[in-house]
Scaffold this active site. Structure first.
Site, PDB file in Angstrom:
ATOM      1  N   TYR A 188      27.920 -37.958 -30.434  1.00 46.93           N
ATOM      2  CA  TYR A 188      29.227 -38.626 -30.641  1.00 46.93           C
ATOM      3  C   TYR A 188      30.320 -37.564 -30.755  1.00 46.93           C
ATOM      4  O   TYR A 188      31.334 -37.644 -30.070  1.00 46.93           O
ATOM      5  CB  TYR A 188      29.194 -39.494 -31.899  1.00 46.93           C
ATOM      6  CG  TYR A 188      30.566 -39.774 -32.463  1.00 46.93           C
ATOM      7  CD1 TYR A 188      31.044 -39.059 -33.563  1.00 46.93           C
ATOM      8  CD2 TYR A 188      31.404 -40.708 -31.862  1.00 46.93           C
ATOM      9  CE1 TYR A 188      32.322 -39.286 -34.055  1.00 46.93           C
ATOM     10  CE2 TYR A 188      32.679 -40.940 -32.355  1.00 46.93           C
ATOM     11  CZ  TYR A 188      33.128 -40.221 -33.452  1.00 46.93           C
ATOM     12  OH  TYR A 188      34.387 -40.444 -33.936  1.00 46.93           O
ATOM     13  N   SER A 245      38.695 -36.750 -33.483  1.00 50.30           N
ATOM     14  CA  SER A 245      38.033 -36.783 -34.794  1.00 50.30           C
ATOM     15  C   SER A 245      37.841 -35.377 -35.333  1.00 50.30           C
ATOM     16  O   SER A 245      37.678 -34.419 -34.575  1.00 50.30           O
ATOM     17  CB  SER A 245      36.663 -37.464 -34.641  1.00 50.30           C
ATOM     18  OG  SER A 245      35.859 -37.230 -35.767  1.00 50.30           O
ATOM     19  N   PHE A 270      23.385 -39.058 -50.017  1.00 50.92           N
ATOM     20  CA  PHE A 270      22.561 -38.153 -49.194  1.00 50.92           C
ATOM     21  C   PHE A 270      22.744 -36.705 -49.638  1.00 50.92           C
ATOM     22  O   PHE A 270      23.409 -35.909 -48.984  1.00 50.92           O
ATOM     23  CB  PHE A 270      22.928 -38.306 -47.718  1.00 50.92           C
ATOM     24  CG  PHE A 270      22.616 -39.678 -47.166  1.00 50.92           C
ATOM     25  CD1 PHE A 270      23.529 -40.322 -46.335  1.00 50.92           C
ATOM     26  CD2 PHE A 270      21.421 -40.335 -47.460  1.00 50.92           C
ATOM     27  CE1 PHE A 270      23.263 -41.582 -45.815  1.00 50.92           C
ATOM     28  CE2 PHE A 270      21.142 -41.593 -46.948  1.00 50.92           C
ATOM     29  CZ  PHE A 270      22.078 -42.227 -46.117  1.00 50.92           C
ATOM     30  N   TYR A 280      41.212 -37.643 -36.470  1.00 51.02           N
ATOM     31  CA  TYR A 280      41.078 -38.418 -37.707  1.00 51.02           C
ATOM     32  C   TYR A 280      40.078 -37.735 -38.623  1.00 51.02           C
ATOM     33  O   TYR A 280      39.077 -37.206 -38.142  1.00 51.02           O
ATOM     34  CB  TYR A 280      40.510 -39.804 -37.430  1.00 51.02           C
ATOM     35  CG  TYR A 280      41.145 -40.619 -36.358  1.00 51.02           C
ATOM     36  CD1 TYR A 280      40.439 -41.682 -35.807  1.00 51.02           C
ATOM     37  CD2 TYR A 280      42.430 -40.371 -35.885  1.00 51.02           C
ATOM     38  CE1 TYR A 280      41.001 -42.469 -34.799  1.00 51.02           C
ATOM     39  CE2 TYR A 280      42.992 -41.147 -34.887  1.00 51.02           C
ATOM     40  CZ  TYR A 280      42.277 -42.190 -34.355  1.00 51.02           C
ATOM     41  OH  TYR A 280      42.823 -42.974 -33.366  1.00 51.02           O
ATOM     42  N   ASN A 285      36.244 -55.110 -24.761  1.00 47.15           N
ATOM     43  CA  ASN A 285      35.183 -56.018 -24.263  1.00 47.15           C
ATOM     44  C   ASN A 285      34.402 -56.640 -25.414  1.00 47.15           C
ATOM     45  O   ASN A 285      33.422 -57.358 -25.197  1.00 47.15           O
ATOM     46  CB  ASN A 285      34.242 -55.268 -23.307  1.00 47.15           C
ATOM     47  CG  ASN A 285      33.450 -54.181 -24.019  1.00 47.15           C
ATOM     48  OD1 ASN A 285      33.679 -53.910 -25.198  1.00 47.15           O
ATOM     49  ND2 ASN A 285      32.521 -53.563 -23.309  1.00 47.15           N
ATOM     50  N   LYS A 292      33.774 -36.460 -28.306  1.00 44.93           N
ATOM     51  CA  LYS A 292      35.162 -36.231 -28.733  1.00 44.93           C
ATOM     52  C   LYS A 292      35.634 -34.846 -28.275  1.00 44.93           C
ATOM     53  O   LYS A 292      36.767 -34.672 -27.828  1.00 44.93           O
ATOM     54  CB  LYS A 292      35.289 -36.366 -30.251  1.00 44.93           C
ATOM     55  CG  LYS A 292      35.129 -37.785 -30.763  1.00 44.93           C
ATOM     56  CD  LYS A 292      36.162 -38.740 -30.147  1.00 44.93           C
ATOM     57  CE  LYS A 292      36.010 -40.170 -30.642  1.00 44.93           C
ATOM     58  NZ  LYS A 292      36.927 -41.107 -29.953  1.00 44.93           N
ATOM     59  N   ASP A 322      24.982 -33.676 -41.416  1.00 46.68           N
ATOM     60  CA  ASP A 322      26.155 -33.806 -42.300  1.00 46.68           C
ATOM     61  C   ASP A 322      26.856 -32.461 -42.462  1.00 46.68           C
ATOM     62  O   ASP A 322      26.208 -31.438 -42.699  1.00 46.68           O
ATOM     63  CB  ASP A 322      25.738 -34.320 -43.679  1.00 46.68           C
ATOM     64  CG  ASP A 322      25.865 -35.830 -43.784  1.00 46.68           C
ATOM     65  OD1 ASP A 322      25.221 -36.431 -44.652  1.00 46.68           O
ATOM     66  OD2 ASP A 322      26.626 -36.417 -42.982  1.00 46.68           O
ATOM     67  N   ASP A 328      35.452 -54.312 -19.646  1.00 42.70           N
ATOM     68  CA  ASP A 328      34.713 -53.083 -19.940  1.00 42.70           C
ATOM     69  C   ASP A 328      35.418 -51.945 -19.208  1.00 42.70           C
ATOM     70  O   ASP A 328      35.458 -51.927 -17.969  1.00 42.70           O
ATOM     71  CB  ASP A 328      33.264 -53.229 -19.434  1.00 42.70           C
ATOM     72  CG  ASP A 328      32.436 -51.980 -19.750  1.00 42.70           C
ATOM     73  OD1 ASP A 328      31.200 -52.054 -19.631  1.00 42.70           O
ATOM     74  OD2 ASP A 328      33.037 -50.944 -20.117  1.00 42.70           O
ATOM     75  N   ASN A 338      28.940 -45.558 -42.493  1.00 38.46           N
ATOM     76  CA  ASN A 338      30.000 -44.832 -43.206  1.00 38.46           C
ATOM     77  C   ASN A 338      30.008 -45.185 -44.694  1.00 38.46           C
ATOM     78  O   ASN A 338      29.709 -46.318 -45.094  1.00 38.46           O
ATOM     79  CB  ASN A 338      31.369 -45.141 -42.581  1.00 38.46           C
ATOM     80  CG  ASN A 338      31.481 -44.583 -41.161  1.00 38.46           C
ATOM     81  OD1 ASN A 338      32.011 -45.225 -40.295  1.00 38.46           O
ATOM     82  ND2 ASN A 338      30.963 -43.380 -40.921  1.00 38.46           N
TER      83      ASN A 338
HETATM   84  C1  WQD Z   1      30.614 -39.367 -45.411  1.00 37.77           C
HETATM   85  C2  WQD Z   1      29.780 -38.741 -46.535  1.00 37.77           C
HETATM   86  C3  WQD Z   1      27.424 -38.715 -46.134  1.00 37.77           C
HETATM   87  C4  WQD Z   1      26.694 -43.005 -46.367  1.00 37.77           C
HETATM   88  C5  WQD Z   1      31.621 -39.778 -39.478  1.00 37.77           C
HETATM   89  C6  WQD Z   1      32.042 -39.184 -38.157  1.00 37.77           C
HETATM   90  C7  WQD Z   1      33.554 -39.113 -38.087  1.00 37.77           C
HETATM   91  C8  WQD Z   1      34.090 -40.488 -38.256  1.00 37.77           C
HETATM   92  C9  WQD Z   1      33.675 -41.018 -39.626  1.00 37.77           C
HETATM   93  C10 WQD Z   1      34.248 -42.338 -36.736  1.00 37.77           C
HETATM   94  C11 WQD Z   1      28.654 -37.856 -46.001  1.00 37.77           C
HETATM   95  C12 WQD Z   1      27.768 -39.572 -47.346  1.00 37.77           C
HETATM   96  C13 WQD Z   1      27.360 -41.793 -46.368  1.00 37.77           C
HETATM   97  C14 WQD Z   1      25.717 -43.271 -47.355  1.00 37.77           C
HETATM   98  C15 WQD Z   1      26.117 -41.104 -48.310  1.00 37.77           C
HETATM   99  N1  WQD Z   1      33.618 -41.289 -37.195  1.00 37.77           N
HETATM  100  N2  WQD Z   1      27.072 -40.872 -47.331  1.00 37.77           N
HETATM  101  N3  WQD Z   1      25.471 -42.312 -48.297  1.00 37.77           N
HETATM  102  O1  WQD Z   1      29.673 -38.513 -41.441  1.00 37.77           O
HETATM  103  O2  WQD Z   1      31.764 -37.742 -42.681  1.00 37.77           O
HETATM  104  O3  WQD Z   1      32.001 -38.917 -40.500  1.00 37.77           O
HETATM  105  O4  WQD Z   1      32.234 -41.037 -39.674  1.00 37.77           O
HETATM  106  O5  WQD Z   1      35.310 -42.780 -37.076  1.00 37.77           O
HETATM  107  O6  WQD Z   1      33.948 -38.621 -36.825  1.00 37.77           O
HETATM  108  O7  WQD Z   1      31.545 -37.866 -38.062  1.00 37.77           O
HETATM  109  O8  WQD Z   1      31.270 -40.172 -42.479  1.00 37.77           O
HETATM  110  O9  WQD Z   1      31.078 -42.011 -44.060  1.00 37.77           O
HETATM  111  O10 WQD Z   1      29.068 -41.455 -42.605  1.00 37.77           O
HETATM  112  O11 WQD Z   1      29.700 -39.941 -44.492  1.00 37.77           O
HETATM  113  O12 WQD Z   1      25.869 -40.237 -49.172  1.00 37.77           O
HETATM  114  O13 WQD Z   1      25.054 -44.357 -47.405  1.00 37.77           O
HETATM  115  O14 WQD Z   1      29.156 -39.793 -47.269  1.00 37.77           O
HETATM  116  O15 WQD Z   1      26.246 -37.956 -46.372  1.00 37.77           O
HETATM  117  O16 WQD Z   1      28.515 -36.738 -46.847  1.00 37.77           O
HETATM  118  P1  WQD Z   1      31.090 -38.732 -41.819  1.00 37.77           P
HETATM  119  P2  WQD Z   1      30.244 -40.990 -43.394  1.00 37.77           P
END
Ligand code: WQD
Length: 353
Positions: free
Chosen positions: A152, A127, A221, A180, A34, A156, A301, A60, A202
């Site tokens: 989220y 995931s 972070f 994934y 959608n 899953k 995290d 949708d 991400n």
């Molecule tokens: C990765 C690492 C952050 C941004 C999530 C979902 C997973 C999948 C992917 C959908 C962490 C660090 C990030 C930033 C940072 N979802 N970071 N500064 O949280 O591992 O996974 O997204 O497809 O199911 O859980 O991914 O890329 O957000 O973070 O330091 O500006 O990068 O703290 O350690 P995550 P992410």
């Protein structure tokens, strides 16, 4: 036998890359999306790469009647690959009911249609988030699901359990759950890639948007975790490797190689890389200097997670081709391409719901 596959969420990041791989491996593909979180223009990129025009049903999936009409019109589908879902971890914490309603209602509607029309094969986008904070790494498919870190992640986990129960009662459909790890990168043509709607969450799109100047400075972070350099460890998987895993999963079911009618596979590179190492890989690969600072930890995290992918390698014949350098170089190439995208490819300026 029909080779037509319905891809839900087909104009999204992983969906569009998977459509390219399916077409290149002889499948006919229909998309339903959608476009609330993606751009229909992504299928233009798919067409440029494959030479195939992909039909998208702008529906949708939370609307059962409209969803059912798609199946009624295409009753001979060989399979369904279900990507369509909201996936922003942070947003799911702010709006849990939106996530439960959207992600679960759409899944239920798709499963009801699969049952009614006897669709033989189903692949679900799951995931590594279902593992929560694992006690041991790398995680295997037998690693128990733990407390989800976000609504989220809970959608899953619930999705997996619903499909497992559906499979137990419906022997006519064979299902695969693909877990994934961290999808990243873009098709090497730079004609398709990740299009975050507003500020990305991400890591990889934050890196490339910082490098191109859309984001002034990246914040890491936390660098006080119990890891080799203090930053979190993740398993970055190239989106094209991830896409190919879906084609192999479908082949596996169509060729009736499955031992059970619901099987789970980890789709990760099998390599753990820290956030700081990912940033370094980007700088070395692109020659760009990234403006980043060290900030506090982000709630929710996971400290460290990466995949044991032996099962996908042995059963599906899946072998990841790309590493972090190709992830970062392709992501950077895509980021530079986005600037030239025709306006109609640009996403809604804000989330539509
Ligand atoms: C990765 C690492 C952050 C941004 C999530 C979902 C997973 C999948 C992917 C959908 C962490 C660090 C990030 C930033 C940072 N979802 N970071 N500064 O949280 O591992 O996974 O997204 O497809 O199911 O859980 O991914 O890329 O957000 O973070 O330091 O500006 O990068 O703290 O350690 P995550 P992410």
């Amino acid at each position: 036998m029909s080779k037509t596959v319905l891809v839900t969420g087909g104009t999204g990041y992983i969906g569009s890359h998977t459509i390219v791989d399916l077409v290149e491996n002889g499948y006919d593909v229909l998309s339903v999306d959608n476009n609330s979180r993606s751009s229909i223009g992504m299928l233009e990129g798919v067409e440029k790469i494959t030479g195939k025009k992909i039909k998208n049903y702008k529906v949708d999936l939370c609307n059962f009647d409209e969803t059912r009409a798609i199946f009624e019109e295409n009753a001979s589908l060989v399979g369904v690959i279900h990507f369509a879902a909201f996936k922003a971890v942070g947003e799911s914490v702010e709006k849990p009911l939106l996530y439960f309603q959207n992600n679960m209602q759409s899944l239920m509607n798709v499963l009801q249609c699969i049952e009614e029309f006897g669709i033989p094969n189903f692949v679900f986008s799951s995931s590594c988030t279902v593992y929560g904070n694992p006690d041991q790494i790398p995680v295997t498919e037998e690693t128990p699901r733990k407390q989800a870190e976000s609504p989220y992640g809970l959608t899953k986990q619930m999705g997996e359990q619903i499909i497992e129960a559906f499979a137990a009662s419906n022997k006519k459909t064979n299902s695969i759950l693909l877990r994934y790890f961290n999808p990243a990168g873009a098709h090497d043509s730079a004609l398709i890639g990740e299009l975050p709607i507003d500020r990305p969450q991400n890591l990889t799109p934050v890196i490339t948007q910082t490098a191109i100047g859309k984001i002034p400075q990246l914040t890491v972070f936390g660098n006080d975790y119990p890891t080799r350099d203090g930053s979190c460890i993740r398993d970055m998987i190239h989106v094209c490797d991830l896409a190919h895993a879906h084609t192999l999963a479908l082949n596996y079911l169509i060729e009736e190689k499955n031992n059970f009618n619901c099987e789970i596979f980890n789709i990760g590179s099998g390599d753990g890389i820290t956030v700081l190492e990912s940033i370094k890989a980007f700088e070395e690969t692109t020659g760009m200097k990234l403006n980043y600072t060290i900030g506090g930890r982000r709630p929710g995290d996971v400290i460290a997670i990466y995949a044991n992918n032996d099962k996908a390698r042995s059963a599906l014949g899946w072998v990841p081709k790309y590493g972090i350098k190709e992830i970062m170089s392709s992501a950077w190439k895509w980021e530079q391409y986005i600037k030239h995208l025709p306006q109609h490819l640009s996403l809604p300026s804000k989330r539509l719901n």
